[in-house]
Design an enzyme around this catalytic site. Sequence first.
Site, PDB file in Angstrom:
ATOM      1  N   GLY A   6       0.848  -1.197   0.000  1.00 27.32           N
ATOM      2  CA  GLY A   6       0.000   0.000   0.000  1.00 27.32           C
ATOM      3  C   GLY A   6       0.882   1.244   0.000  1.00 27.32           C
ATOM      4  N   GLY A   9      -0.379   4.893  -1.012  1.00 27.23           N
ATOM      5  CA  GLY A   9      -1.449   5.581  -0.267  1.00 27.23           C
ATOM      6  C   GLY A   9      -0.934   6.782   0.515  1.00 27.23           C
ATOM      7  N   GLN A  10      -1.857   7.446   1.223  1.00 30.15           N
ATOM      8  CA  GLN A  10      -1.471   8.676   1.960  1.00 30.15           C
ATOM      9  C   GLN A  10      -0.353   8.373   2.957  1.00 30.15           C
ATOM     10  OE1 GLN A  10      -4.283  10.119   4.891  1.00 30.15           O
ATOM     11  NE2 GLN A  10      -3.175  12.034   5.158  1.00 30.15           N
ATOM     12  N   LEU A  11      -0.537   7.331   3.765  1.00 25.56           N
ATOM     13  CA  LEU A  11       0.506   6.979   4.747  1.00 25.56           C
ATOM     14  C   LEU A  11       1.647   6.227   4.065  1.00 25.56           C
ATOM     15  CD1 LEU A  11       1.536   6.700   7.651  1.00 25.56           C
ATOM     16  CD2 LEU A  11       0.063   4.676   7.874  1.00 25.56           C
ATOM     17  N   ASP A  32       2.294  -1.902  -4.458  1.00 25.49           N
ATOM     18  CA  ASP A  32       0.916  -1.386  -4.477  1.00 25.49           C
ATOM     19  C   ASP A  32       0.178  -2.035  -5.629  1.00 25.49           C
ATOM     20  OD1 ASP A  32      -0.354   1.431  -3.050  1.00 25.49           O
ATOM     21  OD2 ASP A  32      -1.434   0.552  -4.740  1.00 25.49           O
ATOM     22  N   ARG A  34      -1.433  -0.616  -7.867  1.00 26.92           N
ATOM     23  CA  ARG A  34      -1.274   0.157  -9.122  1.00 26.92           C
ATOM     24  C   ARG A  34       0.007   0.976  -9.022  1.00 26.92           C
ATOM     25  NH1 ARG A  34      -4.873   2.595  -5.841  1.00 26.92           N
ATOM     26  NH2 ARG A  34      -6.612   1.366  -6.639  1.00 26.92           N
ATOM     27  N   ASP A  51      -1.387  -6.988  -5.640  1.00 26.26           N
ATOM     28  CA  ASP A  51      -2.745  -6.909  -5.078  1.00 26.26           C
ATOM     29  C   ASP A  51      -2.746  -7.842  -3.875  1.00 26.26           C
ATOM     30  OD1 ASP A  51      -6.144  -7.608  -6.308  1.00 26.26           O
ATOM     31  OD2 ASP A  51      -5.336  -7.226  -4.303  1.00 26.26           O
ATOM     32  N   TYR A 141     -15.529   0.367   7.831  1.00 27.58           N
ATOM     33  CA  TYR A 141     -14.097   0.551   8.080  1.00 27.58           C
ATOM     34  C   TYR A 141     -13.770   0.273   9.551  1.00 27.58           C
ATOM     35  CZ  TYR A 141      -9.756   3.330   8.535  1.00 27.58           C
ATOM     36  OH  TYR A 141      -8.484   3.771   8.801  1.00 27.58           O
ATOM     37  N   LYS A 145     -11.561  -2.704  11.152  1.00 24.04           N
ATOM     38  CA  LYS A 145     -10.355  -2.392  11.923  1.00 24.04           C
ATOM     39  C   LYS A 145     -10.431  -3.029  13.318  1.00 24.04           C
ATOM     40  CE  LYS A 145      -7.766  -0.049   9.094  1.00 24.04           C
ATOM     41  NZ  LYS A 145      -6.451  -0.579   8.686  1.00 24.04           N
TER      42      LYS A 145
HETATM   43  C1  VAH Z   1     -10.352   8.044   7.693  1.00 26.01           C
HETATM   44  N1  VAH Z   1      -8.159   9.106   7.716  1.00 26.01           N
HETATM   45  O1  VAH Z   1     -10.818   9.160   7.744  1.00 26.01           O
HETATM   46  C2  VAH Z   1      -8.882   7.883   8.034  1.00 26.01           C
HETATM   47  C3  VAH Z   1      -8.707   7.623   9.494  1.00 26.01           C
HETATM   48  C4  VAH Z   1      -9.335   8.376  11.781  1.00 26.01           C
HETATM   49  C5  VAH Z   1      -9.486   8.637  10.352  1.00 26.01           C
HETATM   50  O2  VAH Z   1      -9.055   6.339   9.838  1.00 26.01           O
HETATM   51  O3  VAH Z   1     -11.023   7.084   7.387  1.00 26.01           O
END
Ligand code: VAH
Length: 316
Positions: A6, A9-11, A32, A34, A51, A141, A145
């Site tokens: 990944g 991605g942002q992180l 990643d 892509r 992937d 999400y 998590k």
């Molecule tokens: C989101 N930036 O907004 C992520 C994060 C706590 C926010 O998990 O889904």
Amino acid sequence: TILVIGAGGQLGLELTHELRQRYGASHVVAADVRTPKDLEIQQAGPFELLDVLDKNRLTEVIQQYKPKQVYHLAALLSATAEKNPKFGWQLNMDGLFHVLDAAVDLGVEQVYWPSSIAVFGPDTPRQNTPQLTIMNPNTVYGISKLAGEQWCEWYFRKHGLDVRSLRYPGLIGYKSLPGGGTTDYAVDIYHKAVAGENYECFLSEDTYLPMMYMPDALKATLDLMHAPADSIKVRSSYNLGAMSFSPREITASIQRHYPDFQVTYKPDQRQQIADSWPASIDDTQARQDWNWQPQYNLDKMTDDMLLHLKEAVVLK
Ligand code: VAH
């Protein structure tokens, strides 16, 4: 060798930069699904198309590079996962299982996997949310998590896998753009200010959320990964905090540099997600176990963000 899944991605972009600076680019494999827009990622060091749902391909990459550490960052974030619930669950959960199983089978020494404040829900105490508390996430999400945290702990207990995790707040950085998060307004707003445009915020002005500047998030991640194994008392995921602010407060912080900058508020479906999350986090356990200590507050972050955004060419 270190493998970052990944990495686009942002992180992922930021962590790959940081790891390559620390350990040498050739020792950090970026992977990643892509090719990232940030060409530097595949020019500066090894890059693999991967992937994470393709178990065979994952095994192939790990057998080729034999990484000691795997950072598994690939996931759908909160807003995107709400729009694609089944794929959100599949990528976030099956992706994690593939990495945990490959790590056990192929002898990866350490795995890092990010959790989030999204694991808390509307009936969690919202101020100074404790490490151990009521956890009824109501987003796809957050559900994925929370489940992932419990599986990480299970793999630690049953297989002795040294998997470590942090419940990140909203992350803000200038090197990469976020993708599909609820906290993304706090990145977008800086870009608008520097572009001389006004900003329409998708959260209401007094929505308080836990947030963190990317340098602090990178420091916390590497401090956690370097801490001696016996100092890690939490094998689900550590609460991690730095600051909390509202759109009103970040706007005022920006107006110290751009007095004419204006923000209007037009809450959308992400407001419900934000309202289910804590306003502030108690990260005492992280401070006790591995000396966590944030360096950036809101104004210090704003000053640094705006300085870099004026110079940096951010990939659109
Ligand atoms: C989101 N930036 O907004 C992520 C994060 C706590 C926010 O998990 O889904």
